[in-house]
Design a protein around this motif. Sequence first.
Motif, PDB file in Angstrom:
ATOM      1  N   LEU A  55      10.856  45.211 -48.432  1.00  0.00           N
ATOM      2  CA  LEU A  55       9.759  45.079 -47.624  1.00  0.00           C
ATOM      3  C   LEU A  55       8.537  45.853 -48.010  1.00  0.00           C
ATOM      4  CD1 LEU A  55       8.853  43.551 -44.898  1.00  0.00           C
ATOM      5  CD2 LEU A  55       9.295  45.580 -43.938  1.00  0.00           C
TER       6      LEU A  55
ATOM      7  N   LYS B 170       9.160  36.189 -48.322  1.00  0.00           N
ATOM      8  CA  LYS B 170       8.518  35.366 -47.167  1.00  0.00           C
ATOM      9  C   LYS B 170       7.288  36.461 -46.987  1.00  0.00           C
ATOM     10  CE  LYS B 170       9.092  35.351 -42.370  1.00  0.00           C
ATOM     11  NZ  LYS B 170       9.840  36.134 -41.328  1.00  0.00           N
TER      12      LYS B 170
ATOM     13  N   LEU C 173       7.101  46.540 -36.982  1.00  0.00           N
ATOM     14  CA  LEU C 173       8.615  46.439 -37.226  1.00  0.00           C
ATOM     15  C   LEU C 173       9.394  47.820 -36.585  1.00  0.00           C
ATOM     16  CD1 LEU C 173      10.742  44.945 -38.972  1.00  0.00           C
ATOM     17  CD2 LEU C 173      10.467  46.763 -40.896  1.00  0.00           C
TER      18      LEU C 173
ATOM     19  N   HIS D 125      16.588  43.998 -36.238  1.00  0.00           N
ATOM     20  CA  HIS D 125      15.244  44.426 -36.147  1.00  0.00           C
ATOM     21  C   HIS D 125      14.769  43.178 -35.710  1.00  0.00           C
ATOM     22  CE1 HIS D 125      16.534  42.716 -40.235  1.00  0.00           C
ATOM     23  NE2 HIS D 125      15.196  42.239 -40.202  1.00  0.00           N
TER      24      HIS D 125
ATOM     25  N   LYS E 292      20.480  32.438 -36.165  1.00  0.00           N
ATOM     26  CA  LYS E 292      19.730  33.647 -36.897  1.00  0.00           C
ATOM     27  C   LYS E 292      19.592  34.650 -35.675  1.00  0.00           C
ATOM     28  CE  LYS E 292      15.563  35.212 -38.856  1.00  0.00           C
ATOM     29  NZ  LYS E 292      14.535  34.761 -39.882  1.00  0.00           N
TER      30      LYS E 292
ATOM     31  N   ALA F 280       8.377  40.132 -47.298  1.00  0.00           N
ATOM     32  CA  ALA F 280       9.841  40.651 -47.412  1.00  0.00           C
ATOM     33  C   ALA F 280      10.462  39.784 -48.713  1.00  0.00           C
ATOM     34  CB  ALA F 280      10.457  40.208 -46.068  1.00  0.00           C
TER      35      ALA F 280
ATOM     36  N   HIS G 247      17.012  39.997 -34.956  1.00  0.00           N
ATOM     37  CA  HIS G 247      17.912  39.598 -35.832  1.00  0.00           C
ATOM     38  C   HIS G 247      18.526  40.455 -36.732  1.00  0.00           C
ATOM     39  CE1 HIS G 247      14.164  39.556 -38.191  1.00  0.00           C
ATOM     40  NE2 HIS G 247      14.981  39.143 -39.190  1.00  0.00           N
TER      41      HIS G 247
ATOM     42  N   ARG H  17      -0.921  42.369 -38.719  1.00  0.00           N
ATOM     43  CA  ARG H  17       0.055  43.028 -39.626  1.00  0.00           C
ATOM     44  C   ARG H  17       0.578  42.079 -40.737  1.00  0.00           C
ATOM     45  NH1 ARG H  17       5.567  43.255 -39.915  1.00  0.00           N
ATOM     46  NH2 ARG H  17       6.308  45.204 -40.981  1.00  0.00           N
TER      47      ARG H  17
ATOM     48  N   ASP I  37      19.561  40.491 -40.923  1.00  0.00           N
ATOM     49  CA  ASP I  37      19.251  39.402 -42.168  1.00  0.00           C
ATOM     50  C   ASP I  37      20.556  39.082 -42.609  1.00  0.00           C
ATOM     51  OD1 ASP I  37      16.510  39.851 -41.767  1.00  0.00           O
ATOM     52  OD2 ASP I  37      16.304  41.251 -43.275  1.00  0.00           O
TER      53      ASP I  37
ATOM     54  N   VAL J 273       9.806  42.287 -34.894  1.00  0.00           N
ATOM     55  CA  VAL J 273       8.500  42.682 -35.025  1.00  0.00           C
ATOM     56  C   VAL J 273       7.865  42.560 -33.937  1.00  0.00           C
ATOM     57  CG1 VAL J 273       6.353  42.256 -36.496  1.00  0.00           C
ATOM     58  CG2 VAL J 273       8.521  42.051 -37.547  1.00  0.00           C
TER      59      VAL J 273
ATOM     60  N   SER K 277       2.999  41.630 -43.994  1.00  0.00           N
ATOM     61  CA  SER K 277       4.474  41.973 -44.782  1.00  0.00           C
ATOM     62  C   SER K 277       4.810  41.122 -45.713  1.00  0.00           C
ATOM     63  CB  SER K 277       5.444  42.006 -43.420  1.00  0.00           C
ATOM     64  OG  SER K 277       5.961  40.984 -43.282  1.00  0.00           O
TER      65      SER K 277
ATOM     66  N   LEU L 272       8.423  38.657 -34.397  1.00  0.00           N
ATOM     67  CA  LEU L 272       9.473  37.960 -35.026  1.00  0.00           C
ATOM     68  C   LEU L 272      10.835  38.483 -33.984  1.00  0.00           C
ATOM     69  CD1 LEU L 272      11.148  36.457 -37.148  1.00  0.00           C
ATOM     70  CD2 LEU L 272      11.141  38.497 -38.446  1.00  0.00           C
TER      71      LEU L 272
ATOM     72  N   TYR M 291       1.191  38.736 -39.065  1.00  0.00           N
ATOM     73  CA  TYR M 291       1.107  38.680 -37.534  1.00  0.00           C
ATOM     74  C   TYR M 291      -0.060  39.036 -36.982  1.00  0.00           C
ATOM     75  CZ  TYR M 291       6.168  39.257 -38.997  1.00  0.00           C
ATOM     76  OH  TYR M 291       7.264  39.191 -39.732  1.00  0.00           O
TER      77      TYR M 291
ATOM     78  N   PHE N 294      13.805  38.801 -50.493  1.00  0.00           N
ATOM     79  CA  PHE N 294      15.268  38.620 -50.274  1.00  0.00           C
ATOM     80  C   PHE N 294      16.210  38.557 -51.437  1.00  0.00           C
ATOM     81  CE2 PHE N 294      12.926  37.516 -46.465  1.00  0.00           C
ATOM     82  CZ  PHE N 294      13.642  37.959 -45.274  1.00  0.00           C
TER      83      PHE N 294
HETATM   84  O1  LIG Z   1       7.775  41.336 -41.386  1.00  0.00           O
HETATM   85  C1  LIG Z   1       8.644  42.279 -41.216  1.00  0.00           C
HETATM   86  O2  LIG Z   1       8.184  43.316 -41.362  1.00  0.00           O
HETATM   87  C2  LIG Z   1      10.305  41.679 -41.077  1.00  0.00           C
HETATM   88  C3  LIG Z   1      10.531  40.385 -41.500  1.00  0.00           C
HETATM   89  C4  LIG Z   1      11.928  40.180 -41.452  1.00  0.00           C
HETATM   90  O3  LIG Z   1      12.551  40.844 -40.919  1.00  0.00           O
HETATM   91  C5  LIG Z   1      12.570  39.093 -41.965  1.00  0.00           C
HETATM   92  O4  LIG Z   1      11.618  37.950 -42.011  1.00  0.00           O
HETATM   93  O5  LIG Z   1      13.606  38.747 -41.865  1.00  0.00           O
END
Ligand SMILES: O=C(O)CCC(=O)C(=O)O
Length: 361
Positions: A228, A200, A237, A276, A335, A290, A219, A286, A221, A278, A288, A216, A204, A292
């Motif tokens: 990440l 992903k 984060l 966690h 979620k 991520a 939630h 920002r 995961d 964001v 990121s 964000l 941000y 998975f």
């Molecule tokens: O952007 C991030 O640092 C975390 C993203 C995240 O936690 C997610 O997409 O599940």
Amino acid sequence: MVHCLQFPINQDHQLCIQHQKTTSQTHSKRVEKERKKERKKEMANFPLINMEKLNGEERGVIMEKINDACENWGFFEMVNHGISHELMDKVERMTKEHYKKCMEQRFKEMVAAKALEGVKAEVTDMDWESTFFLRHLPSSNISEIPDLEDEYRNLMKEFAGKLENLAEELLDLLCENLGLEKGYLKKAFYGSKGPNFGTKVSNYPPCPTPELIKGLRAHTDAGGIILLFQDDTVSGLQLLKDGEWIDVPPMRHSIVINLGDQIEVITNGRYKSVMHRVIAQTDGTRMSLASFYNPGNDAVIYPAPALLEKEPIEKEQSYPKFVFDDYMKLYAGLKFQAKEPRFEAMKAVETNVSVGPVATA
Ligand SMILES: O=C(O)CCC(=O)C(=O)O
Ligand SMILES: [Fe+2]
């Protein structure tokens, strides 16, 4: 006269209230200060793993540090993980360029259309993020994503290949710490077509009201292990530890790892997925990425029997057995809620799961 009499009484009363207010303000200021100190301490303790040291005489200490991070944080940050800094710098540069060129304007239009700029109350059904998703396994969708330059597509394929290897390496480190045979977690995730693996890509953007709309929402995961690559200058984060939100410190060329719900199930709760979120910043975008590494859709997930054997009777089989895709269908609607009701709901349908070959006649 009446006034004169009443005035001092009122003033006393006023002073009394004022005094109470000041005392409680001082108290809450003190509590907040203590909390800040506590958060800073926790941030300084955030588990940082130098992966290079796994090849040297400190291996035992590092393995113990990883185990402690998995048991008590659900998160750790790795340096010297073997992915070249040059590759990471290029991924960062091209991701930021792509955002500026193709995503930023779209995000601004979305904000305007939904009137998110001047919200006065907390927004609980949206996130302040601009994202797209690249699937790598079981089959890649990179060639179908619009607006990507070929060079960026190829770069992301290369980066994903490295992350996939790293994810599998990490799963084996977890196996070793758990006392599971090498390859156990990879096999548990495999199903019939191999794991689901995707990235992903998020940005941000600066948010005028970060306290009213999250980058964000909180939630855990759903999946397995998450790698990440986060912006090294713009933070945001946070993870929940002992009731406090702790910043995950940005660090150049590091990779942050966190564990998803499936690892919690397979380890029967010894390792936990951790909440966690964001927080967008008021200045600075920002970035990121991520990635998975999750079980395949038809993988059957359940606590590892070798771990259950070591549990006292009352803790045995406290987690359900289910097909991963069924969990994902449930997760899609839940979620941003606690994971425990999801595990309970899966327990309720557990009897339908068959691990062996399906009878067709
Ligand atoms: O952007 C991030 O640092 C975390 C993203 C995240 O936690 C997610 O997409 O599940
Ligand atoms: Fe997440």
